[in-house]
Design a protein around this motif. Sequence first.
Motif, PDB file in Angstrom:
ATOM      1  N   ALA A 140       7.214  -5.100  12.101  1.00  0.00           N
ATOM      2  CA  ALA A 140       6.575  -6.026  11.166  1.00  0.00           C
ATOM      3  C   ALA A 140       5.223  -5.497  10.706  1.00  0.00           C
ATOM      4  O   ALA A 140       4.808  -5.740   9.570  1.00  0.00           O
ATOM      5  CB  ALA A 140       6.415  -7.397  11.819  1.00  0.00           C
ATOM      6  N   MET A 141       4.553  -4.751  11.578  1.00  0.00           N
ATOM      7  CA  MET A 141       3.247  -4.189  11.224  1.00  0.00           C
ATOM      8  C   MET A 141       3.358  -3.226  10.051  1.00  0.00           C
ATOM      9  O   MET A 141       2.534  -3.251   9.130  1.00  0.00           O
ATOM     10  CB  MET A 141       2.643  -3.480  12.438  1.00  0.00           C
ATOM     11  CG  MET A 141       1.273  -2.848  12.186  1.00  0.00           C
ATOM     12  SD  MET A 141       1.366  -1.104  11.662  1.00  0.00           S
ATOM     13  CE  MET A 141       1.972  -0.318  13.151  1.00  0.00           C
ATOM     14  N   TRP A 142       4.399  -2.382  10.041  1.00  0.00           N
ATOM     15  CA  TRP A 142       4.568  -1.436   8.943  1.00  0.00           C
ATOM     16  C   TRP A 142       4.871  -2.159   7.636  1.00  0.00           C
ATOM     17  O   TRP A 142       4.373  -1.783   6.575  1.00  0.00           O
ATOM     18  CB  TRP A 142       5.678  -0.436   9.275  1.00  0.00           C
ATOM     19  CG  TRP A 142       5.306   0.537  10.343  1.00  0.00           C
ATOM     20  CD1 TRP A 142       5.869   0.663  11.578  1.00  0.00           C
ATOM     21  CD2 TRP A 142       4.255   1.505  10.286  1.00  0.00           C
ATOM     22  NE1 TRP A 142       5.230   1.644  12.298  1.00  0.00           N
ATOM     23  CE2 TRP A 142       4.240   2.183  11.527  1.00  0.00           C
ATOM     24  CE3 TRP A 142       3.321   1.877   9.317  1.00  0.00           C
ATOM     25  CZ2 TRP A 142       3.340   3.202  11.817  1.00  0.00           C
ATOM     26  CZ3 TRP A 142       2.422   2.894   9.607  1.00  0.00           C
ATOM     27  CH2 TRP A 142       2.445   3.543  10.833  1.00  0.00           C
ATOM     28  N   LEU A 143       5.685  -3.213   7.721  1.00  0.00           N
ATOM     29  CA  LEU A 143       5.976  -4.011   6.531  1.00  0.00           C
ATOM     30  C   LEU A 143       4.710  -4.694   6.023  1.00  0.00           C
ATOM     31  O   LEU A 143       4.428  -4.678   4.816  1.00  0.00           O
ATOM     32  CB  LEU A 143       7.041  -5.056   6.842  1.00  0.00           C
ATOM     33  CG  LEU A 143       7.352  -6.062   5.722  1.00  0.00           C
ATOM     34  CD1 LEU A 143       7.853  -5.348   4.470  1.00  0.00           C
ATOM     35  CD2 LEU A 143       8.371  -7.089   6.196  1.00  0.00           C
ATOM     36  N   LEU A 144       3.943  -5.273   6.932  1.00  0.00           N
ATOM     37  CA  LEU A 144       2.709  -5.968   6.557  1.00  0.00           C
ATOM     38  C   LEU A 144       1.688  -5.005   5.966  1.00  0.00           C
ATOM     39  O   LEU A 144       1.050  -5.301   4.943  1.00  0.00           O
ATOM     40  CB  LEU A 144       2.125  -6.672   7.779  1.00  0.00           C
ATOM     41  CG  LEU A 144       0.909  -7.562   7.526  1.00  0.00           C
ATOM     42  CD1 LEU A 144       1.291  -8.775   6.695  1.00  0.00           C
ATOM     43  CD2 LEU A 144       0.296  -8.015   8.851  1.00  0.00           C
ATOM     44  N   ALA A 145       1.523  -3.841   6.596  1.00  0.00           N
ATOM     45  CA  ALA A 145       0.546  -2.863   6.112  1.00  0.00           C
ATOM     46  C   ALA A 145       0.946  -2.325   4.743  1.00  0.00           C
ATOM     47  O   ALA A 145       0.108  -2.222   3.833  1.00  0.00           O
ATOM     48  CB  ALA A 145       0.422  -1.715   7.111  1.00  0.00           C
ATOM     49  N   GLY A 146       2.230  -1.975   4.568  1.00  0.00           N
ATOM     50  CA  GLY A 146       2.679  -1.483   3.272  1.00  0.00           C
ATOM     51  C   GLY A 146       2.546  -2.531   2.186  1.00  0.00           C
ATOM     52  O   GLY A 146       2.065  -2.250   1.080  1.00  0.00           O
ATOM     53  N   ASN A 147       2.948  -3.742   2.504  1.00  0.00           N
ATOM     54  CA  ASN A 147       2.832  -4.839   1.553  1.00  0.00           C
ATOM     55  C   ASN A 147       1.366  -5.100   1.199  1.00  0.00           C
ATOM     56  O   ASN A 147       1.020  -5.338   0.037  1.00  0.00           O
ATOM     57  CB  ASN A 147       3.456  -6.102   2.151  1.00  0.00           C
ATOM     58  CG  ASN A 147       3.611  -7.220   1.138  1.00  0.00           C
ATOM     59  OD1 ASN A 147       4.215  -7.031   0.090  1.00  0.00           O
ATOM     60  ND2 ASN A 147       3.074  -8.385   1.439  1.00  0.00           N
ATOM     61  N   GLY A 148       0.502  -5.017   2.213  1.00  0.00           N
ATOM     62  CA  GLY A 148      -0.930  -5.239   1.982  1.00  0.00           C
ATOM     63  C   GLY A 148      -1.542  -4.185   1.080  1.00  0.00           C
ATOM     64  O   GLY A 148      -2.365  -4.490   0.214  1.00  0.00           O
ATOM     65  N   LEU A 149      -1.130  -2.930   1.261  1.00  0.00           N
ATOM     66  CA  LEU A 149      -1.671  -1.853   0.427  1.00  0.00           C
ATOM     67  C   LEU A 149      -1.228  -2.003  -1.028  1.00  0.00           C
ATOM     68  O   LEU A 149      -2.023  -1.809  -1.953  1.00  0.00           O
ATOM     69  CB  LEU A 149      -1.231  -0.496   0.982  1.00  0.00           C
ATOM     70  CG  LEU A 149      -1.896  -0.060   2.293  1.00  0.00           C
ATOM     71  CD1 LEU A 149      -1.278   1.236   2.795  1.00  0.00           C
ATOM     72  CD2 LEU A 149      -3.410   0.107   2.107  1.00  0.00           C
ATOM     73  N   PHE A 150       0.047  -2.353  -1.229  1.00  0.00           N
ATOM     74  CA  PHE A 150       0.537  -2.571  -2.596  1.00  0.00           C
ATOM     75  C   PHE A 150      -0.162  -3.773  -3.234  1.00  0.00           C
ATOM     76  O   PHE A 150      -0.505  -3.758  -4.416  1.00  0.00           O
ATOM     77  CB  PHE A 150       2.051  -2.780  -2.591  1.00  0.00           C
ATOM     78  CG  PHE A 150       2.831  -1.496  -2.552  1.00  0.00           C
ATOM     79  CD1 PHE A 150       2.837  -0.638  -3.641  1.00  0.00           C
ATOM     80  CD2 PHE A 150       3.561  -1.149  -1.431  1.00  0.00           C
ATOM     81  CE1 PHE A 150       3.548   0.555  -3.621  1.00  0.00           C
ATOM     82  CE2 PHE A 150       4.283   0.041  -1.383  1.00  0.00           C
ATOM     83  CZ  PHE A 150       4.272   0.893  -2.482  1.00  0.00           C
TER      84      PHE A 150
END
Length: 201
Positions: free
Chosen positions: A60-70
């Motif tokens: 979930a951290m990778w999804l959250l971080a990627g989503n946050g950067l976009f």
Amino acid sequence: MPVHPLPIRVFHWLNAFAMTCMATSGWAIYNASPLFGFTFPAWATLGGWLGGAVAWHFAAMWLLAGNGLFYLAYGLASGHFRRRFLPLSPSGIMTDLLAALKFRLPHEAGTYNAVQRLLYILVLLLGVLAVASGLAIWKPVQLWWLSAAFGDFATARYVHFLAMAGIVGFVAVHLILVVLVPRSLLPMLTGRHSSSHEVSS
């Protein structure tokens, strides 16, 4: 123009899913080594056991971080942050806060009042703090300088927990407001309000 453009709606729902997974798996990890004199009930945790909780948390951290950067890139490039979060002033915050306490705060669809702007900015900063402290906990040796910035590993754990608690508190208030004003959910699903103005507390 829609109240919430399609990219914002996609970011919102991906973030909601990722945050739910992060919080519930994080509670399971917390239960394995509590910081305070309480633990979370098993039904509120994700992962089943410590290893499973850690796997869910990192996924979930990778999804959250990627989503946050976009979201950050879109917000800056499109002017979304400037339009929705600015201007912001102490006097504006106090005026809108007093109006909200008196249930006299007008709300225009697609426009944030000063209190909302402040809370959204604060929760974004809490998100950055949660990610930084989480990385310091995950890689305390490789990222020793990040752990040192928080004081030490133990302090980084407290910072991470409190940052996540602040985010969960924001989400809880957000959900309560949706229940109180269910019409506010429609724009995040369709992008548009059924009417251009509404009044809420």
